[in-house]
Design a protein around this motif. Structure first.
Motif, short mmCIF file in Angstrom:
data_model
loop_
_atom_site.label_atom_id
_atom_site.label_comp_id
_atom_site.label_asym_id
_atom_site.label_seq_id
_atom_site.Cartn_x
_atom_site.Cartn_y
_atom_site.Cartn_z
N MET A 192 0.83 -1.22 0.00
CA MET A 192 0.00 0.00 0.00
C MET A 192 0.85 1.25 0.00
O MET A 192 2.04 1.16 0.16
CB MET A 192 -0.93 -0.02 1.20
N SER A 193 0.22 2.35 -0.15
CA SER A 193 0.81 3.66 -0.43
C SER A 193 1.38 3.71 -1.84
O SER A 193 1.18 4.67 -2.55
CB SER A 193 1.86 4.09 0.57
N THR A 249 1.64 12.61 -0.95
CA THR A 249 0.86 12.43 0.28
C THR A 249 0.87 13.71 1.10
O THR A 249 1.44 14.73 0.69
CB THR A 249 1.44 11.29 1.15
N ALA A 301 -4.70 7.59 -2.39
CA ALA A 301 -5.76 7.10 -1.52
C ALA A 301 -5.35 5.96 -0.60
O ALA A 301 -5.93 5.78 0.47
CB ALA A 301 -6.94 6.66 -2.37
N ASN A 302 -4.37 5.17 -1.01
CA ASN A 302 -4.20 3.88 -0.33
C ASN A 302 -3.12 3.89 0.74
O ASN A 302 -2.22 3.06 0.75
CB ASN A 302 -3.91 2.79 -1.37
N LYS A 347 -1.63 3.08 4.30
CA LYS A 347 -1.89 1.86 5.11
C LYS A 347 -2.75 2.14 6.34
O LYS A 347 -3.79 1.54 6.53
CB LYS A 347 -0.54 1.25 5.54
N CYS A 368 3.12 2.74 4.41
CA CYS A 368 3.48 1.60 3.55
C CYS A 368 3.32 0.25 4.24
O CYS A 368 3.61 0.11 5.43
CB CYS A 368 4.94 1.72 3.12
N GLU A 369 2.93 -0.71 3.43
CA GLU A 369 2.83 -2.10 3.87
C GLU A 369 4.19 -2.56 4.41
O GLU A 369 5.23 -2.23 3.84
CB GLU A 369 2.45 -2.91 2.64
#
Lengths: 72, 617
Positions: free
Chosen positions: B1-2, B68, B209-210, B212, B530-531
């Protein structure tokens, strides 16, 4: 630049000090706040904060003062 | 993610645009931007490839935090094999197009092949197409920007382009975005032009949008912003004075390379300093500096916007330069000023405008011109070569003529576009080139700042201050003060700066945050977005992995330990004045320890143990 005394040219000025004057004496006599002078250089060499109070200036020394700065 | 999770692959030979999924495993190992794009590059091209052939690739890349809410999240990079250095090249830029790329939903764009005709890439969110650029080929970046905005009738379109210098083959051409921000070094713009790619125009409306864990991320972001605001350098010093305040500082400390690095102090430094930019000119009563400016998401805003006196000889009949535009940063001001001996602030500003308008690196240009002037002084170049022009240190006319001639791509302009190394070789005096691995030095003389000598010699993209800025410690006392004239401890300092910088350059954030932040401040922001689990230690190790990957590429491209050196002038000719008087750079005292700390052999090759430890195959 804000604390340069009258008569300064090219951001520099010659000053007379009492025998044995220190870097802090020099700054105090020109109303330069001690906390504003992050970078203090005497004859091109950095003077750490802990030494500024006791650092005695000699005739002909060149002192440069900067606020917090960086670049790159 | 991110990460958006999506790559755009543009095959310019075929004229195709295809979408690919991002390699998630590599993202965990290399994060993004510099690290991740370099991983793609080293996996996809032969290290020995001719940088200007269709077989070379060029990657425009963001980091996971680009676009971001994090402070300074406007960064993107251009990664390729550089024509100036024949090394891996990664040039980082701010402005707004990086964030726009994320808003359109892309982590990176990989360009491969060569278009049969000039084209530009037009992206609106997930739609990407190649369109004809024949009408704008042969025009400047500024004209291209205006033409694209008019053609698409979209004032919010973000544009990166190459100018006439790149098209003419100048080996240090830049990719300029948002009119005056640039992926400036190593000739990444030359590679772009060699592919017949004139511009990239992006419009994104989706946002990032994504993230974490949004709550955790925003907490870390707000904590980070507070540190930047409270810090004296990032909260006050940089926005007020900009990077140009270093001119007098570095001169005072005897480390300002002057007249092709023949001297270490410049008598005219104050006239071209950050302080001088604030002062009213006697000629028109106005200061050179108009305002400061920030890139996307920046809470520092160190950028300079300047205006030249309309009566100045460089622009008196050129109203197109009468407005405000991107002003002098320290490195550009140094190369165009002290290194050529010119102390005319407005002449430097005009040439800086030309660098932005037509996309060439002011550091490499100024340093190449300085070498040309010394060659002229030595009689190796004559007026026969220059078409009748006298070249002289201190001549603003030489500086302005040199830049305009370079843009024309004609006559001696072709020679200036070669860069210092090839120019000095062409005229039989290679020792006069102030370069490492073919790239010109920036604004810190390693005789007066010893650690920078090691940083330059070992930089993976040739002489560069942005691969390990030990100036922060040696001059500015950040994070702690070390003695610039001392060599002890510098190997470890250089390695620590190089590894941390590689990590920051892979995040989407600006390196200037590190005047206030350490990796301890950055890790929670990456971790929130981030994942995976991200700590400062993991980021430092990731930076070391990136450094070794880049090194490995350069070694496979044919470089050896013999290339980890400095010009003879800096190793043999002592500084003539200032605190470093009598000193040369003592590289030989630092380099063996550096190799050892890196886990490299005495020949500068990463050992099997080091590769294994870092997970490099």
């Amino acid at each position: 630049m804000a604390y340069l005394p009258p008569g300064a040219s090219d951001n520099a000025v010659s000053v007379r000090l009492d025998e044995g004057a220190t870097i802090f004496d020099l700054m105090d006599s020109h109303q330069v706040p001690r906390e504003q002078a992050h970078l203090v250089v005497c004859n091109g060499l950095f003077v750490p904060p802990s030494q500024r109070e006791g650092y005695r200036l000699q005739d002909g020394d060149v002192v440069a003062l900067w606020p917090p700065v960086a670049g790159g | 993610m991110s990460w958006a999770g999506k790559i755009l692959r543009v095959n310019l030979t075929q004229g195709s645009c295809t979408t690919e999924a991002l390699n998630r495993q590599w993202a965990q190992e290399y994060l993004g931007q510099r690290g991740l794009a370099t991983k793609y590059l080293v996996e996809e091209i032969d290290p020995k490839v001719d940088p200007l052939s269709p077989e070379n690739k060029m990657i425009m890349t963001t980091g996971p935090l680009t676009g971001t809410m994090a402070a300074t999240s406007g960064r993107y990079s251009v990664v390729t094999k550089g024509p100036l250095t024949n090394c891996v090249a990664c040039s980082n830029s701010g402005g707004f197009i990086g964030a726009e790329m994320r808003f359109a939903g892309w982590d990176m764009i990989i360009f491969e092949g060569k278009s049969p005709k000039p084209v530009y890439l037009y992206i609106v969110n997930d739609k990407a197409e190649l369109l004809s650029a024949e009408e704008i080929w042969g025009t400047s970046v500024w004209h291209t920007d205006e033409w694209l905005h008019a053609k698409h009738q979209d004032p919010m379109l973000r544009i990166a382009a190459v100018g006439r210098s790149a098209e003419a083959g100048c080996l240090y051409a830049a990719v300029v975005n948002d009119l005056h921000r640039a992926a400036g070094r190593s000739g990444v713009g030359t590679v772009m032009a060699s592919k017949n790619l004139k511009a990239v125009a992006i419009r994104g409306t989706n946002g990032v949008a994504n993230v974490k864990d949004f709550g955790k991320f925003m907490q870390a972001v707000n904590d980070g912003k507070k540190v930047l605001a409270d810090n004296a350098v990032t909260g006050q010093g940089l926005p007020t004075y900009g990077t140009q305040v270093l001119m007098n500082v570095i001169n005072e400390m005897g480390a300002l390379p002057t007249r092709n690095m023949r001297e270490v102090q410049f008598e005219g430094a104050n006239k071209v300093s950050g302080e001088a930019m604030h002062e009213s000119r006697p000629s028109d009563g106005k200061p050179n500096l108009t305002t400061n400016a920030g890139c996307f998401g920046c809470t520092i805003a160190c950028g300079r916007i300047s205006t030249i006196d309309r009566g100045h000889f460089s622009i008196e009949n050129k109203p197109e330069y009468w407005g405000s535009s991107g002003g002098l940063e320290y490195e550009a001001a140094w190369a165009l000023g002290p290194d050529t001996g010119v102390d005319d602030l407005d002449a430097l500003t005009y040439v800086n405008f030309l660098c932005n308008e037509d996309g060439f690196d002011p550091i490499s240009f100024g340093a190449t011109l300085a070498a040309a002037i010394e060659l002229f002084k030595e009689g190796a170049i004559t007026t026969e070569h220059t078409g009748g022009h006298e070249l002289a240190f201190g001549s603003a006319e030489s500086l302005v003529w040199g830049a305009e001639t370079l843009v024309s791509g004609e006559g001696f302009g072709k020679d200036l576009g070669l860069g210092s190394k090839r120019l000095c070789e062409k005229y039989g005096r290679p020792e006069l080139s102030m370069t490492v691995k073919g790239q010109e030095f920036p604004a810190y003389d390693p005789r007066g700042i010893q650690g920078m000598g090691l940083a330059y010699a070992t930089s993976n993209r040739g002489a560069c201050h942005l691969r390990g800025y030990t100036v922060a410690s040696e001059i500015l006392g950040i994070p702690e003060k070390t003695d610039p004239l001392e060599t002890t401890g510098k190997a470890g300092l250089v390695k620590a700066f190089q590894d941390a910088t590689a990590a920051v350059d892979s995040s989407g954030l600006c390196l200037f945050t590190t005047f206030a932040w350490s990796l301890e401040d950055i890790a929670p922001q990456v971790d929130g977005a981030c994942e995976g689990d991200w700590s400062a230690e993991r980021l430092a190790e990731l930076g070391e992995r990136i450094w070794n990957m880049e090194r490995d590429f350069n070694l496979r491209a044919g470089l050896t330990a013999a290339d980890d050196t400095l010009p003879k002038r800096l190793l043999k000719e002592a500084a003539k004045t200032g605190p470093a008087e009598g000193r040369v750079n003592d590289l030989d005292k630092m380099l063996p320890e550096y190799y050892e700390l890196r886990g490299w052999s005495a020949e500068g090759v990463p050992t099997d143990e080091t590769r294994q430890r870092l997970g490099l195959s």
